[in-house]
Design an enzyme around this catalytic site. Sequence first.
Site, short mmCIF file in Angstrom:
data_model
loop_
_atom_site.label_atom_id
_atom_site.label_comp_id
_atom_site.label_asym_id
_atom_site.label_seq_id
_atom_site.Cartn_x
_atom_site.Cartn_y
_atom_site.Cartn_z
N TRP A 102 0.74 -1.13 -0.14
CA TRP A 102 0.01 0.19 0.04
C TRP A 102 0.88 1.34 -0.01
O TRP A 102 0.63 2.07 -0.44
CB TRP A 102 -1.13 -0.12 1.04
CG TRP A 102 -1.98 -1.02 0.86
CD1 TRP A 102 -2.23 -2.24 1.55
CD2 TRP A 102 -2.97 -1.04 -0.29
NE1 TRP A 102 -3.29 -2.77 0.97
CE2 TRP A 102 -3.90 -2.21 -0.07
CE3 TRP A 102 -3.42 -0.06 -1.39
CZ2 TRP A 102 -4.93 -2.44 -1.00
CZ3 TRP A 102 -4.40 -0.53 -2.13
CH2 TRP A 102 -5.09 -1.60 -2.11
N ASP A 172 -1.93 6.46 6.16
CA ASP A 172 -3.09 5.71 5.60
C ASP A 172 -3.27 4.85 6.85
O ASP A 172 -2.56 3.82 7.07
CB ASP A 172 -2.48 5.22 4.42
CG ASP A 172 -3.55 4.10 3.75
OD1 ASP A 172 -4.51 3.90 4.31
OD2 ASP A 172 -3.46 3.62 2.69
N LYS A 196 -12.54 -1.93 6.01
CA LYS A 196 -11.61 -2.87 6.68
C LYS A 196 -12.29 -2.79 8.33
O LYS A 196 -12.77 -3.99 8.63
CB LYS A 196 -10.14 -2.36 6.88
CG LYS A 196 -9.50 -2.79 5.72
CD LYS A 196 -10.17 -2.81 4.36
CE LYS A 196 -9.03 -3.17 3.16
NZ LYS A 196 -8.07 -1.98 2.51
C1 LIG Z 1 -7.46 -1.43 1.44
C2 LIG Z 1 -6.38 -0.48 1.48
C3 LIG Z 1 -6.31 0.66 0.54
C4 LIG Z 1 -7.37 0.82 -0.68
O1 LIG Z 1 -8.48 0.97 -0.15
P1 LIG Z 1 -9.81 1.43 -1.33
O2 LIG Z 1 -10.73 1.88 -0.61
O3 LIG Z 1 -9.94 0.05 -2.10
O4 LIG Z 1 -9.20 2.50 -2.27
C5 LIG Z 1 -5.55 1.49 0.84
N1 LIG Z 1 -4.44 1.53 1.78
C6 LIG Z 1 -4.49 0.37 2.85
C7 LIG Z 1 -3.63 0.23 3.88
C8 LIG Z 1 -5.44 -0.76 2.59
O5 LIG Z 1 -5.62 -1.50 3.43
#
Ligand SMILES: *Cc1c(COP(=O)(O)O)cnc(C)c1O
Length: 360
Positions: A102, A172, A196
């Site tokens: 990521w 993030d 998540k």
């Molecule tokens: C799932 C995830 C993303 C991407 O998320 P989307 O909602 O699919 O754009 C980005 N960063 C992390 C750490 C993730 O787990």
Amino acid sequence: MSRIYNFSAGPSMLPESVLNRAKEEMLDWQGCGMSVMEMSHRGKEFVSIAEKAEADLRELMTIPDNYRVLFLQGGATSQFAMVPLNLLQGAKKACYINTGAWSTKAIAEASKYTEVLVSASSEAESFTTIPEQNSWLIDSDAAYLHYTSNETIGGVEFQGIPDSKGLTLVSDMSSNILSRAVDVSKFGLIYAGAQKNMGPAGITVVIVRDDLLKGVVASTPSMLDYSLHAKNDSMLNTPPTYSWYLMGLVFGWIKSRGGLAAMEAHNIRKAEKLYGQIDGSGFYSSPVDPRYRSRMNAPFILEDDSLNDKFLKDAKSEGLVALKGHRSFGGMRASIYNAMPEEGVDVLVAFMQEFERLNG
Ligand SMILES: *Cc1c(COP(=O)(O)O)cnc(C)c1O
């Protein structure tokens, strides 16, 4: 009906009480005679839902008053572009820590808009660890320092907030937000997709210090401009109302469980049980540096990988699903977010022991 234990990395399990509440309110939200999906986003009913969700999130995370909370679309992936477009503010570079898949995606997207200085990377260690902080190269001319607090695919998690040496800190937190207490005041901006640990897909939370809401790159599309979303209380256009509502129910559920301290204790217990099982046998193993193992996503491998398919098939017949590792990693991955009950981990651990006994 029987519910399974779903170890998917996302979208992932939601608390059963939240789903039941949504079911009860599906046709008639609190006597108003319509579903939340049918409400005008500007009507008083939905506005009350939206305000309650924000107030509960502020309470859970102790978000200071000088931070705005934005409810956006486009997933965390859109944030990979929105962060540089909004936060560069004339600077010529940004610092990123690369700890996995990521972070790598965030770096690639930011590179379209600015020079990216990769301050530290664990790529040479196959992203199984976090580089020691005293080795990070932080340039004081950079606009901000970005890191991924939990790498969902690699299963590597920061256990504390890194020192950004005075740079605006951006994180993030898509896969570990609300799993533990964090000091929001240490950050310029936090972002997380909901699917998540917070709710269904379709909504993304951005928590941003209000002095940063300025100086967006002039050609930025309106939908990617934080200050416009802030000015319009996240209703610059029609927001994802139903996802917002469900996320609010999840916030209420976390409050009823005792807030983030209780959630964190619950998550520590689950992770200790699972890693204890992985480490306690020669049959399973974890590739991740024990200091940085994620409490949310636990990748592990079977010493004999010819047993992978049998493991997944047998697990499924016990009601344990979505344990297959990410395609880039192989093996297994158990995602055990807030909504995974401790019994789910107990059942998984018992299954792993039995599988080893029969096949080891
Ligand atoms: C799932 C995830 C993303 C991407 O998320 P989307 O909602 O699919 O754009 C980005 N960063 C992390 C750490 C993730 O787990």
